[in-house]
Each structure stands twice: as C-alpha cells, then as structure tokens.
Design a protein around this motif. Structure first.
Motif, PDB file in Angstrom:
ATOM      1  N   ALA A 162      12.721  40.426 -29.099  1.00 16.20           N
ATOM      2  CA  ALA A 162      14.068  40.125 -29.576  1.00 16.20           C
ATOM      3  C   ALA A 162      14.856  39.327 -28.549  1.00 16.20           C
ATOM      4  CB  ALA A 162      14.793  41.441 -29.918  1.00 16.20           C
ATOM      5  N   VAL A 163      14.772  39.707 -27.265  1.00 16.05           N
ATOM      6  CA  VAL A 163      15.483  38.971 -26.224  1.00 16.05           C
ATOM      7  C   VAL A 163      14.955  37.541 -26.125  1.00 16.05           C
ATOM      8  CG1 VAL A 163      15.908  38.825 -23.739  1.00 16.05           C
ATOM      9  CG2 VAL A 163      16.120  41.021 -24.901  1.00 16.05           C
TER      10      VAL A 163
ATOM     11  N   PRO B  24      29.731  34.612 -18.787  1.00 16.01           N
ATOM     12  CA  PRO B  24      28.777  34.982 -17.721  1.00 16.01           C
ATOM     13  C   PRO B  24      28.265  36.410 -17.935  1.00 16.01           C
ATOM     14  CG  PRO B  24      31.013  35.138 -16.908  1.00 16.01           C
ATOM     15  CD  PRO B  24      31.127  34.561 -18.280  1.00 16.01           C
ATOM     16  N   MET B  25      27.398  36.576 -18.936  1.00 21.92           N
ATOM     17  CA  MET B  25      26.894  37.902 -19.296  1.00 21.92           C
ATOM     18  C   MET B  25      25.427  38.040 -18.926  1.00 21.92           C
ATOM     19  SD  MET B  25      28.584  38.402 -23.050  1.00 21.92           S
ATOM     20  CE  MET B  25      27.946  40.068 -23.143  1.00 21.92           C
ATOM     21  N   ALA B  26      25.020  39.277 -18.743  1.00 20.42           N
ATOM     22  CA  ALA B  26      23.619  39.553 -18.429  1.00 20.42           C
ATOM     23  C   ALA B  26      22.737  39.203 -19.618  1.00 20.42           C
ATOM     24  CB  ALA B  26      23.432  41.018 -18.063  1.00 20.42           C
ATOM     25  N   ARG B  27      21.555  38.742 -19.336  1.00 21.55           N
ATOM     26  CA  ARG B  27      20.601  38.381 -20.377  1.00 21.55           C
ATOM     27  C   ARG B  27      20.211  39.619 -21.192  1.00 21.55           C
ATOM     28  NH1 ARG B  27      14.634  35.963 -18.848  1.00 21.55           N
ATOM     29  NH2 ARG B  27      13.458  37.214 -20.336  1.00 21.55           N
TER      30      ARG B  27
ATOM     31  N   TRP C 103      15.475  47.928 -32.601  1.00 24.14           N
ATOM     32  CA  TRP C 103      15.008  46.702 -31.934  1.00 24.14           C
ATOM     33  C   TRP C 103      14.160  45.863 -32.879  1.00 24.14           C
ATOM     34  CZ3 TRP C 103      17.092  44.466 -28.030  1.00 24.14           C
ATOM     35  CH2 TRP C 103      17.778  45.211 -27.083  1.00 24.14           C
ATOM     36  N   ILE C 104      13.449  46.517 -33.792  1.00 23.84           N
ATOM     37  CA  ILE C 104      12.751  45.761 -34.831  1.00 23.84           C
ATOM     38  C   ILE C 104      13.785  45.071 -35.718  1.00 23.84           C
ATOM     39  CG2 ILE C 104      11.156  45.906 -36.777  1.00 23.84           C
ATOM     40  CD1 ILE C 104       9.948  48.387 -35.523  1.00 23.84           C
ATOM     41  N   GLY C 105      14.852  45.801 -36.040  1.00 25.85           N
ATOM     42  CA  GLY C 105      15.927  45.212 -36.824  1.00 25.85           C
ATOM     43  C   GLY C 105      16.587  44.042 -36.120  1.00 25.85           C
TER      44      GLY C 105
END
Length: 286
Positions: A277-278, A116-119, A179-181
C-alpha cells in the motif's frame, strides 16, 4: 550591550524518524476520527449490519444448526458470536478502501503530499482511525450479544484477561485487513468501485471458514481451505479464549494452535500489504 537570541515561534520541532512517523500518523488519525464524529451515520450504519447478522443467525438459523452433535439454539448462539465478531472487524475493510479512494478523488492526498510528513503516515493514520471505529462497533456488538444470550465460558476456565485477549486478536485481524482495504482504495478510481472491491472478496473468506458452521462437516477439500484460512484461525482462537463451544478438533496446525496462527497470519498480512500500500501510495502521488 548584551544580545538576546530568540528562537522563532514557528520553528519546527526536530524528531527522530520513528518519532516523526508516529506523530504524523497520530495527527492523521485524529483528523479522521474528528471527521467520523461529524458524520455519525458512518458509525451508526457500521453498527446496524452486524447487529442484524446476530439477530438473523440467532433466531432464524439457530434452531436448524448442529454444533458438536447438539441442535440446542443456545449452543449455536455461543458458537456463532466469535464468527460474527470476526466478520464485523473484517468487513470494515470496505470502509477503509472507500475512504482512501474518496480522499484520492478529492485531491486530499495530494495536499498531504505537499506537507513535510513521514512516508506512509497518511495510510497508517487512516488505518488507526478505522481501528478505533471498529473497536466502538465491537463494543456495541458485544453488548447486543450479551442481551440475546451470548455468554463466555465458566469463571473457572475463562478469565477477563482471556476474553480481552480474544477481542485483541479480533481487532488485530481487523487492522490487518484494513491494509488490504488501503491497497484496494489506492488501486481504483472511485469510492463506489472501492466499496465493491473492498467487500466482494470477503464473502468467500468469511463463509469458507468455521465462522458459521462446523468445518468438520464440510466436503474434505473445502474443509482444508477453511482450516488454513486466516479468518478461521482467529475465529478458532476467539472461541478458545472465550470458552465457547465449537472448537474444531483437527490435525491442521492452525486449528491446533489457533492463537499463534492468528498472530502469525495477522502479522504477515500487515507486513505484506502495508508495504504494497505504501509503495502504491508513493507511486500514485509521485
């Protein structure tokens, strides 16, 4: 007879959405930092490469480079360091991409997904841990730079706060590029492909810039690309804040307002590539 109600020991703590996301991200970041301490080669090899760049560019190319009309190797040394610092933080992108691809291949991401983790906490935690590793590398590199003769401007024009702000902008750019990575790592099938994909595009970004040569001496169309390069904006901002030579005089807005340009570019990259990425993460694990 009185009845005593006890709260179960394993009952989860209720947090708001933002607090939950921060907590989960820090848990993942801690996990990755612990992993790094158990594999010291990750930090060691991350430090060796930029140190080699400093030594090679300073002692091999320094005597043949011209900065502001001067061929003094000491002038080029001070000019060079902002570019080396920026290159170091951006090359951490390859490590982020490979790490996330490795977690995907091993099924670790699927395990996190069952909790139950945050998105987005898995990716945020990973990028924060990579930022911490980059900061360590940056500290070691700064010490090496001082040993080979790099210096900031005079005390009258360059304060400790300005130098700290320069390093802050460099780390912000590095965080943006991780974040590109992350997106690259989620888009390929193997860590080997992620390593190649995470670094190959960085060469034109870092070399078509003002990092290693004076961009005013470039062919006009290449100079325009270099002056609007997000990487160049951060290098220019670092030179201004460090009080180093080689601050390019140009009509391009990023070169005239490098600190603001660096903040804007890094912010835009974070917003765009974090969202992508998300989204990719949710699709890959959905």
């Amino acid at each position: 007879m009185a009845v005593v109600t006890k709260t179960p020991l394993g009952e989860p703590v209720t947090r708001s959405g933002v607090a939950q996301s921060i907590h989960d991200s820090l848990v993942i970041a801690r996990r990755n930092l612990i992993r790094m301490t158990r594999i010291p080669e990750m930090i060691l090899f991350g430090v060796i490469q930029p140190v080699m760049f400093v030594v090679l560019f300073t002692y091999v190319f320094g005597g043949s480079m011209t900065v502001g009309g001067s061929t003094d190797s000491g002038v080029y040394k001070d000019f060079l360091m902002a570019g080396i610092f920026a290159q170091t933080v951006t090359f951490a992108t390859a490590g982020s991409a490979a790490g996330i691809a490795d977690d995907m291949q091993k099924g670790l991401i699927d395990r996190f997904r069952s909790l139950p983790m945050a998105r987005g906490a898995v990716l945020t935690g990973r990028t924060v841990a990579d930022l911490a590793q980059t900061a360590i590398t940056m500290f070691v590199l700064a010490v090496v730079a001082l040993l080979v003769g790099w210096r900031t401007g005079s005390a009258d024009s360059t304060s400790v706060a300005r130098v700290a702000a320069g390093f802050g902008l460099l780390l912000l750019l590095g965080y943006a590029f991780t974040w590109i990575g992350a997106l690259i790592g989620l888009s390929v099938r193997t860590p080997e492909a992620a390593t190649s994909g995470g670094i190959i595009w960085l060469f034109p970004v870092t070399f078509i810039s003002n990092a290693f040569v004076d961009s005013s001496r470039m062919t006009p169309w290449v100079r325009h690309i270099a002056e609007w390069n997000p990487f160049s904006a951060t290098v220019q901002a670092a030179r201004v804040l460090f009080g180093n030579p080689g601050v390019v005089q140009s009509d391009a807005w990023p070169m005239q307002h490098p600190v603001w340009a660096s903040l804007i570019w890094s912010g835009v990259i974070i917003v765009i590539f974090r969202a992508l990425a998300v989204r990719k993460y949710l699709r890959a694990t959905g």
